[in-house]
Each structure stands twice: as structure tokens, then as C-alpha cells.
Design a protein around this motif. Sequence first.
Motif, PDB file in Angstrom:
ATOM      1  N   GLU A   1       0.647  -5.738 -15.958  1.00  0.00           N
ATOM      2  CA  GLU A   1      -0.432  -6.720 -15.903  1.00  0.00           C
ATOM      3  C   GLU A   1      -1.633  -6.163 -15.138  1.00  0.00           C
ATOM      4  O   GLU A   1      -1.490  -5.623 -14.043  1.00  0.00           O
ATOM      5  N   GLN A   2      -2.812  -6.292 -15.735  1.00  0.00           N
ATOM      6  CA  GLN A   2      -4.080  -5.862 -15.137  1.00  0.00           C
ATOM      7  C   GLN A   2      -4.060  -4.380 -14.775  1.00  0.00           C
ATOM      8  O   GLN A   2      -4.779  -3.931 -13.872  1.00  0.00           O
ATOM      9  N   GLY A   3      -3.236  -3.613 -15.468  1.00  0.00           N
ATOM     10  CA  GLY A   3      -3.158  -2.183 -15.214  1.00  0.00           C
ATOM     11  C   GLY A   3      -2.455  -1.798 -13.929  1.00  0.00           C
ATOM     12  O   GLY A   3      -2.506  -0.641 -13.509  1.00  0.00           O
ATOM     13  N   LEU A   4      -1.784  -2.762 -13.282  1.00  0.00           N
ATOM     14  CA  LEU A   4      -1.124  -2.505 -11.998  1.00  0.00           C
ATOM     15  C   LEU A   4       0.313  -2.050 -12.207  1.00  0.00           C
ATOM     16  O   LEU A   4       1.018  -2.541 -13.091  1.00  0.00           O
ATOM     17  N   THR A   5       0.773  -1.134 -11.348  1.00  0.00           N
ATOM     18  CA  THR A   5       2.157  -0.660 -11.417  1.00  0.00           C
ATOM     19  C   THR A   5       3.101  -1.512 -10.592  1.00  0.00           C
ATOM     20  O   THR A   5       4.305  -1.538 -10.861  1.00  0.00           O
ATOM     21  N   LEU A   6       2.600  -2.205  -9.580  1.00  0.00           N
ATOM     22  CA  LEU A   6       3.428  -3.046  -8.711  1.00  0.00           C
ATOM     23  C   LEU A   6       3.154  -4.510  -9.051  1.00  0.00           C
ATOM     24  O   LEU A   6       2.002  -4.957  -9.012  1.00  0.00           O
ATOM     25  N   GLN A   7       4.228  -5.246  -9.363  1.00  0.00           N
ATOM     26  CA  GLN A   7       4.117  -6.644  -9.751  1.00  0.00           C
ATOM     27  C   GLN A   7       4.925  -7.512  -8.783  1.00  0.00           C
ATOM     28  O   GLN A   7       5.755  -7.003  -8.022  1.00  0.00           O
TER      29      GLN A   7
ATOM     30  N   GLU B   1       0.827  -1.208   0.000  1.00  0.00           N
ATOM     31  CA  GLU B   1       0.000   0.000   0.000  1.00  0.00           C
ATOM     32  C   GLU B   1       0.861   1.256   0.000  1.00  0.00           C
ATOM     33  O   GLU B   1       0.530   2.253  -0.667  1.00  0.00           O
ATOM     34  N   ALA B   2       1.983   1.230   0.724  1.00  0.00           N
ATOM     35  CA  ALA B   2       2.856   2.401   0.766  1.00  0.00           C
ATOM     36  C   ALA B   2       3.537   2.630  -0.586  1.00  0.00           C
ATOM     37  O   ALA B   2       3.710   3.780  -1.019  1.00  0.00           O
ATOM     38  N   ILE B   3       3.936   1.547  -1.250  1.00  0.00           N
ATOM     39  CA  ILE B   3       4.539   1.687  -2.579  1.00  0.00           C
ATOM     40  C   ILE B   3       3.510   2.241  -3.561  1.00  0.00           C
ATOM     41  O   ILE B   3       3.803   3.153  -4.344  1.00  0.00           O
TER      42      ILE B   3
END
Length: 331
Positions: free
Chosen positions: A93-99, A67-69
Motif C-alpha cells: 500500500e502506497q509503495g510502503l514495505t512496512l504495513q 525507522e529501524a525496520i
Amino acid sequence: MTNTEPVTSFASLSPDMVLDALDSVGLRGDGRLLALNSYENRVYQVGMEEGPPLVAKFYRPLRWSDEAILEEHAFVAQLVAQEIPVVPAMQLEQGLTLQEFQGFRFAAFARHGGRAPELDNPDTLEWMGRFIGRIHAVGMQQPYVKRPALDIFTFGEEPRDYLLAHDFIPMDLLASYKTTVAQALDGVRRSYDRAGAVRNLRLHGDCHVGNVLWTDAGPHFVDFDDSRSGPAIQDLWMLLSGERNDMQRQLADLLAGYESFCDFDARELYLIEALRTLRLIHYAAWLARRWADPAFPAAFPWFNTQRYWQDRILELREQIALMDEAPLWPV
């Protein structure tokens, strides 16, 4: 042997794993991999089969929550939406920036080149001040919720307690360090008392020349990994250097640009040396916390020596005197 916090090792993060992680989200590298200068995380420039190279950042386990990232990523995305020159994490993937891949969290960024800004040039300082003012105008629109603030506890008292609870400071210097750091933190508290209730906002947090890439089109602000809430002066004071007259001139140039977009509370001038003091205490504790990571003894061989702690004591004594001086100009 000293004690440090448990650290999940980066040892298993091999070049093949870096490439496999990117491949898992559809980014096919061509095998060219260049490790960039980063100790907190692992950061690589990766050549791609199609298109320009990318930068892949693998986050240090246990440091920030997901959540902080993502809060940081969202802040940078807000800045991009205002056409401020920062480098956002890519949506994958799935529009997410954190993988995530095999236990490692990572993000990908477009690669931006540039050189260090010429801080002896008044026009450069004013230009940077304008963009820092624009960053802060967005930063004050909403608070961080998951990221801690930069304050006396997080950057002073807690790091001090960590150092005193572990076996880093030589026994013959321990009493001197305890006394000196206590006096330094008293000076920080007096500085905050003089400043009064200054506004906290979302910051870059680590705005030094190494995190600014300059081109003919101006600055690009990179690496918001240390972004926190804090007083606006935190993103300005690290750009000041030299004698008092030099810093007065540099600050005037920065604020000439800054105040085109964001008001500056002059009471924050009381915090410059206090924030410098907190950074010094926090930095020593950061090295101590990371000492179990093999990259740190190799990169910082001078840490944890008798001379290192003697120098830190002298440094803090200098800061104690500086915090009692008048601010750079009358408040």
C-alpha cells in the motif's frame, strides 16, 4: 517465577488475522497457511488466490522501531539494485514495505526455495565469499542511523547486566557466572585492542547456513532482521567450523571470493573468538528476555535449568582460553 521484559503477546495473531492483514493491502490468500521456523517474529508461508505463495513476516512488537525496520528494508533494496541475491520486502500500500494491521506491523516477501549450502565444498565457500564481499561493498557506502551496532556493549555488557538483574541464574552458580562472564568480557576487550580501529559497516548480521538458501544458481541470503553495523568478519566467522586447520582452509576459500569485491582487514582475525563469545552471552539474554512468550518455554525447555547455566559457564571458560590463542593465521 522469573522476571522478563514486558512482551506484547502474539496470542491474538490468529490465522484469520494473518489473512485479514494481507487482504487489507490487496493480497488475497486462499486459506493455506504454514507457520515457518521463527521465534523472534512470526513468519508464515501463505497460499495466494492468484500467483505463487508469499511469505508474511509479523514483527515482534517493541523490538525495532519503524525507522529501524525501514533502514533494513532500504539496505536490502540497495543490494537488489546491485543484482545481489537477497529477498527484499515487497512494496505494498502506497509503495510502503512496512504495513500495520490491528497493532501488528508486517511485511511480505516473495517465497524462495533452496537447500543448505555445502560448506565442505571449497567452490561453494568461494562463491559465498564473493556475494558476502558484494554485500559488504554496498554496506560500507553509508552507515545505519537507527539500528544499533554489534559491539561489546550491545552484545556483551548490556546482556550480561540484564541476566544479572533478573532471577534466571541459580543462586549457587551466580558468583561463578559473574566471575566467568567478567573474565570473558575482559578477553573480548583485549581482542578488540589487538585488532585496533577496524571498520564498521552494514552487515547481514546473522549469516549462518540457516539464512542461506542454495540452488543451482548459487546462494540467496535471507532474513536481514538482525542486520546491524559491525566488523566484516561477523558475516564470515559463523560459516567456519571444525578444527583449527579446517577453519583456516574454509576462511581461505571464503576470502578468495570475498576479496574479489571487498578488501579484508586481516586484523579482524583477532575478533573471531571475541565475536563468538559476545554471541553466546547475547543468546542467553535473548532467551531470558523472551521467556514470557509461550513459544519459548515450549521450544527451549532446557533453558533456565541448572545444567544449562553450568554448560554456559564451561562454554565461556573455553572461550576465555581461545581468545588468548593466536589468530587463524599471522596478522
